[in-house]
Design an enzyme around this catalytic site. Structure first.
Site, PDB file in Angstrom:
ATOM      1  N   ARG A  51      -5.297   5.588  -8.066  1.00 58.91           N
ATOM      2  CA  ARG A  51      -5.000   7.021  -8.169  1.00 58.91           C
ATOM      3  C   ARG A  51      -4.859   7.425  -9.637  1.00 58.91           C
ATOM      4  O   ARG A  51      -5.389   8.460 -10.068  1.00 58.91           O
ATOM      5  CB  ARG A  51      -3.734   7.337  -7.386  1.00 58.91           C
ATOM      6  CG  ARG A  51      -3.847   7.001  -5.908  1.00 58.91           C
ATOM      7  CD  ARG A  51      -2.485   6.955  -5.227  1.00 58.91           C
ATOM      8  NE  ARG A  51      -1.854   8.269  -5.203  1.00 58.91           N
ATOM      9  CZ  ARG A  51      -0.599   8.473  -4.796  1.00 58.91           C
ATOM     10  NH1 ARG A  51       0.147   7.446  -4.405  1.00 58.91           N
ATOM     11  NH2 ARG A  51      -0.094   9.689  -4.793  1.00 58.91           N
ATOM     12  N   LEU A  87       0.864  -1.170   0.000  1.00 58.32           N
ATOM     13  CA  LEU A  87       0.000   0.000   0.000  1.00 58.32           C
ATOM     14  C   LEU A  87       0.906   1.226   0.000  1.00 58.32           C
ATOM     15  O   LEU A  87       1.967   1.215   0.627  1.00 58.32           O
ATOM     16  CB  LEU A  87      -0.906   0.021   1.238  1.00 58.32           C
ATOM     17  CG  LEU A  87      -1.906  -1.124   1.401  1.00 58.32           C
ATOM     18  CD1 LEU A  87      -2.706  -0.940   2.683  1.00 58.32           C
ATOM     19  CD2 LEU A  87      -2.842  -1.215   0.198  1.00 58.32           C
ATOM     20  N   ASP A  88       0.491   2.274  -0.690  1.00 54.32           N
ATOM     21  CA  ASP A  88       1.274   3.500  -0.680  1.00 54.32           C
ATOM     22  C   ASP A  88       1.409   4.024   0.745  1.00 54.32           C
ATOM     23  O   ASP A  88       0.567   3.739   1.610  1.00 54.32           O
ATOM     24  CB  ASP A  88       0.605   4.569  -1.549  1.00 54.32           C
ATOM     25  CG  ASP A  88       0.545   4.172  -3.012  1.00 54.32           C
ATOM     26  OD1 ASP A  88       1.391   3.353  -3.435  1.00 54.32           O
ATOM     27  OD2 ASP A  88      -0.338   4.674  -3.729  1.00 54.32           O
ATOM     28  N   LYS A  89       2.416   4.829   0.977  1.00 58.44           N
ATOM     29  CA  LYS A  89       2.682   5.361   2.313  1.00 58.44           C
ATOM     30  C   LYS A  89       1.427   5.968   2.941  1.00 58.44           C
ATOM     31  O   LYS A  89       1.110   5.696   4.103  1.00 58.44           O
ATOM     32  CB  LYS A  89       3.780   6.422   2.239  1.00 58.44           C
ATOM     33  CG  LYS A  89       4.033   7.157   3.548  1.00 58.44           C
ATOM     34  CD  LYS A  89       5.025   8.294   3.384  1.00 58.44           C
ATOM     35  CE  LYS A  89       5.176   9.084   4.670  1.00 58.44           C
ATOM     36  NZ  LYS A  89       6.086  10.239   4.521  1.00 58.44           N
TER      37      LYS A  89
END
Length: 327
Positions: free
Chosen positions: A263, A163-165
């Site tokens: 995104r 997962l992205d930060k």
């Protein structure tokens, strides 16, 4: 994480503090030399390479910039500085950031499920999953190395997806090599189900739609991904759950797991996520980080093949924004 802290908030991390690691840093080696007459007039960076040839020039330059090089007892100065015969050169060989990346670091993990093969957790926003430039410590990988001994023997400590930060939510980790192999296989076969909640700008024209468009590195901005010809195939199904004053509450189902997929796909349709500055989103409804939360995960246990399903509620910042849209 401090006792009583909300696990969904980014865990505190002091990269300079020994108490944040499982043990203190080893004392760095110090090398000293006297500039010879033959070396008179040589550049400082060239003499550092001669003093520590096993290290890259870029790392030695980094040590110089951080004050780990002294000439006659004071900071070394510029790499291009010319030294004189008889001057005292001292180099403190602090380990490279990369070499410290795979050290165990104790941290609180909000665990949803765990057995000898599988770990499912709720990742807080702000936690980097895997070490990378700018984030060589304080990552989930560091926490996994501290959590169980076998992690050190597994590729990426058992991390099979990321997962992205600034994305929160549920993710899975393998704890044994057979489990890691099975999870990677299941992800590639697209039999793992992952659903996200998102808040996006602008109102979609359809209540349900799919974005099927290839994703690759943005040729104009290297830190971004984009829909590009020749990119990797990617598909995201989107369901509009509610709308309010130009903001849409969405449920997104991944069929593939490309970097920044949701995104990128939503931004390509004119619906960037709230507060996702990288893809054109603006802060709104109190959110200062991208409005994306991994809410649901379904899979077959990697060893027993028993069906498993997990969900986790969004953290407070996302939940407050979500309620303003959904009512």
């Amino acid at each position: 994480m401090q006792e009583g802290a909300d696990y969904r908030e980014p865990p505190p991390f002091d990269p300079e503090g020994e108490d944040s690691l499982t043990g203190p840093e080893p004392t760095p080696e110090v090398r000293c030399a006297v500039v010879t007459n033959a070396q008179h007039g040589e550049r400082l960076d060239k003499l550092l390479v001669a003093l520590a040839p096993e290290f890259s020039r870029s790392h030695l330059q980094h040590l110089l910039e951080r004050g780990h090089v002294q000439v006659d007892g004071v900071a070394g100065g510029a790499a291009s500085r010319r030294l004189k015969g008889g001057q005292q050169l001292q180099l403190e060989l602090v380990p490279t950031d990369e070499s410290r990346a795979f050290r165990p670091q104790a941290m609180a993990l909000h665990i949803l499920f765990e057995d000898e093969h599988l770990l499912v957790l709720d990742k807080p926003a702000g936690l980097v999953v895997h070490p990378a430039p700018g984030h060589w410590s304080g990552t989930l990988l560091n926490g996994l190395l501290a959590h169980h001994a076998l992690a050190a023997q597994l590729p990426r400590a058992g991390i099979v997806h990321r997962l992205d930060k600034d994305t929160s939510g549920v993710m899975m980790v393998g704890k044994s090599l057979p489990a890691v192999t099975a999870l990677v296989r299941d992800i590639a076969a697209r039999v793992v189900s992952r659903r996200y909640l998102a808040l996006a700008h602008s109102l979609p024209l359809q209540a349900e739609f799919s974005v099927e468009a290839p994703i690759g590195r943005d040729p104009a901005v290297r830190v971004r991904m984009a829909v590009v010809a020749g990119g990797k195939p990617a598909r995201t199904d989107v369901q509009v759950l509610a709308t309010h004053e130009g903001v849409a509450a969405l449920r997104c189902t991944l069929h593939t797991g490309r970097t920044h997929q949701i995104r990128v796909h939503l931004a390509s349709r004119g619906h960037p996520l709230l507060a996702d500055a990288l893809y054109g989103g603006k802060p709104l409804l109190g959110l200062q980080r991208q409005a994306l939360h991994a809410a649901e995960l379904s899979l077959a246990h990697p060893i027993s093949r028993v069906p498993l399903a997990f969900s986790c509620a969004p953290p407070a910042d996302f939940q407050q924004a979500w309620q303003q849209v959904t009512g």
